[in-house]
Design an enzyme around this catalytic site. Structure first.
Site, PDB file in Angstrom:
ATOM      1  N   ASP A  28       0.850  -1.195   0.000  1.00  0.00           N
ATOM      2  CA  ASP A  28       0.000   0.000   0.000  1.00  0.00           C
ATOM      3  C   ASP A  28       0.890   1.251   0.000  1.00  0.00           C
ATOM      4  OD1 ASP A  28      -2.138   1.739   0.243  1.00  0.00           O
ATOM      5  OD2 ASP A  28      -2.407   1.424   2.381  1.00  0.00           O
ATOM      6  N   PHE A  64      -9.949   0.397  -0.207  1.00  0.00           N
ATOM      7  CA  PHE A  64      -9.768  -0.503   0.932  1.00  0.00           C
ATOM      8  C   PHE A  64     -10.441  -1.841   0.658  1.00  0.00           C
ATOM      9  CE2 PHE A  64     -10.563  -2.233   5.159  1.00  0.00           C
ATOM     10  CZ  PHE A  64      -9.291  -2.127   5.697  1.00  0.00           C
ATOM     11  N   VAL A  65      -9.678  -2.921   0.778  1.00  0.00           N
ATOM     12  CA  VAL A  65     -10.211  -4.255   0.497  1.00  0.00           C
ATOM     13  C   VAL A  65     -10.029  -5.177   1.693  1.00  0.00           C
ATOM     14  CG1 VAL A  65      -9.843  -4.090  -1.994  1.00  0.00           C
ATOM     15  CG2 VAL A  65      -8.011  -4.983  -0.540  1.00  0.00           C
ATOM     16  N   ASP A 124      -7.766  -7.700   6.641  1.00  0.00           N
ATOM     17  CA  ASP A 124      -8.833  -7.493   7.613  1.00  0.00           C
ATOM     18  C   ASP A 124      -9.369  -6.074   7.609  1.00  0.00           C
ATOM     19  OD1 ASP A 124      -6.364  -6.418   8.816  1.00  0.00           O
ATOM     20  OD2 ASP A 124      -7.645  -6.066  10.566  1.00  0.00           O
TER      21      ASP A 124
HETATM   22  P1  IMP Z   1       1.815  -0.301   3.846  1.00  0.00           P
HETATM   23  O1  IMP Z   1       2.858  -0.336   4.903  1.00  0.00           O
HETATM   24  O2  IMP Z   1       1.066   0.981   3.817  1.00  0.00           O
HETATM   25  O3  IMP Z   1       2.299  -0.739   2.471  1.00  0.00           O
HETATM   26  O4  IMP Z   1       0.672  -1.278   4.268  1.00  0.00           O
HETATM   27  C1  IMP Z   1       0.884  -2.557   4.509  1.00  0.00           C
HETATM   28  C2  IMP Z   1      -0.148  -3.086   5.490  1.00  0.00           C
HETATM   29  O5  IMP Z   1      -1.321  -2.279   5.597  1.00  0.00           O
HETATM   30  C3  IMP Z   1      -0.586  -4.413   4.987  1.00  0.00           C
HETATM   31  O6  IMP Z   1       0.200  -5.433   5.544  1.00  0.00           O
HETATM   32  C4  IMP Z   1      -2.018  -4.489   5.420  1.00  0.00           C
HETATM   33  O7  IMP Z   1      -2.071  -5.121   6.677  1.00  0.00           O
HETATM   34  C5  IMP Z   1      -2.482  -3.086   5.595  1.00  0.00           C
HETATM   35  N1  IMP Z   1      -3.354  -2.667   4.465  1.00  0.00           N
HETATM   36  C6  IMP Z   1      -3.052  -1.843   3.438  1.00  0.00           C
HETATM   37  N2  IMP Z   1      -4.088  -1.692   2.597  1.00  0.00           N
HETATM   38  C7  IMP Z   1      -5.084  -2.456   3.098  1.00  0.00           C
HETATM   39  C8  IMP Z   1      -6.421  -2.732   2.660  1.00  0.00           C
HETATM   40  O8  IMP Z   1      -6.919  -2.268   1.630  1.00  0.00           O
HETATM   41  N3  IMP Z   1      -7.145  -3.565   3.446  1.00  0.00           N
HETATM   42  C9  IMP Z   1      -6.647  -4.133   4.587  1.00  0.00           C
HETATM   43  N4  IMP Z   1      -5.411  -3.915   5.026  1.00  0.00           N
HETATM   44  C10 IMP Z   1      -4.619  -3.080   4.293  1.00  0.00           C
HETATM   45 MG    MG Z   2      -1.656  -6.166   8.115  1.00  0.00          MG
END
Ligand code: IMP
Ligand code: MG
Length: 192
Positions: free
Chosen positions: A115, A164-165, A171
């Protein structure tokens, strides 16, 4: 579909899903492809170390790795960045007392979704700092967006829009990880 099956469906978590984004059969077919790549790329590696990020990577990791016939080892890492909401908090916390010993190892780092990129960046950096020889990253989903951290996954099963999924490990407020597909929540379910 008969009436009783419809009733069951209405009493289940499926009714909280507005739309199915990636169906179970589509995920399964794609995992065959990713697994074959991982197998080919690490076939010469004597002891591949897998590190999965809890809890989001659980379902993806289990289904993917059972398709990879290598003598790999699995460790899990407890990391938090969301703290219950639908927006990244911007901070990555390592929640484990003890981190896996990856000294000199080639590591395949698995997460559910890329993300903002902060999680993969922070965990990759940590593993390298702990002496990993090489870190390759693997995610089920990549969100199409400008990232806070400049990382791309080495293996990514699907690219999705910036929404958001839930499901297949992902979760909302701790729930829906056991959905067998990836879906978008009904807005009414999300706490304002
Ligand atoms: P990042 O550090 O922002 O890349 O996000 C990574 C973490 O955010 C993932 O391991 C997910 O647990 C959570 N995350 C990011 N996008 C989503 C989403 O759309 N749904 C649920 N969890 C998400
Ligand atoms: Mg996570």
């Amino acid at each position: 579909m008969d009436f009783f099956r419809l009733l069951l469906l209405a009493a289940s978590m499926h009714e909280d899903i507005e739309k199915v984004l990636i169906a179970e059969e589509v995920i399964e077919k794609r995992l065959d492809v990713i697994a074959e790549r991982v197998h080919a790329d690490f076939a010469s590696e004597e002891a591949l170390q897998v590190v999965a990020i809890l809890k989001g990577a659980l379902v993806f990791m289990a289904d993917l790795l059972r398709r990879v016939p290598l003598r790999l080892e699995i460790e899990c890492l407890n990391v938090a960045s969301y703290h219950g909401g639908t927006e990244s908090s911007g901070q990555v916390d390592f929640l484990d007392q003890k981190l896996p010993d990856v000294k000199g190892r080639c590591v395949l780092l698995i997460d559910d979704i890329l993300d903002t990129g902060r999680t993969l960046e922070a965990v990759s950096a940590k593993l390298l700092q702990m002496g990993a020889r090489e870190v390759k990253t693997c995610v089920l989903l990549t969100k199409d967006k400008v990232r806070a951290a400049e990382v791309e996954a080495d293996y990514s099963a699907f690219e999705i829009a910036d929404e958001f999924v839930v499901g297949y490990g992902l979760d909302y407020d701790g729930k829906y990880r056991n959905l067998p597909y990836v879906g978008v929540l009904n807005p009414a379910v999300i706490k304002s």
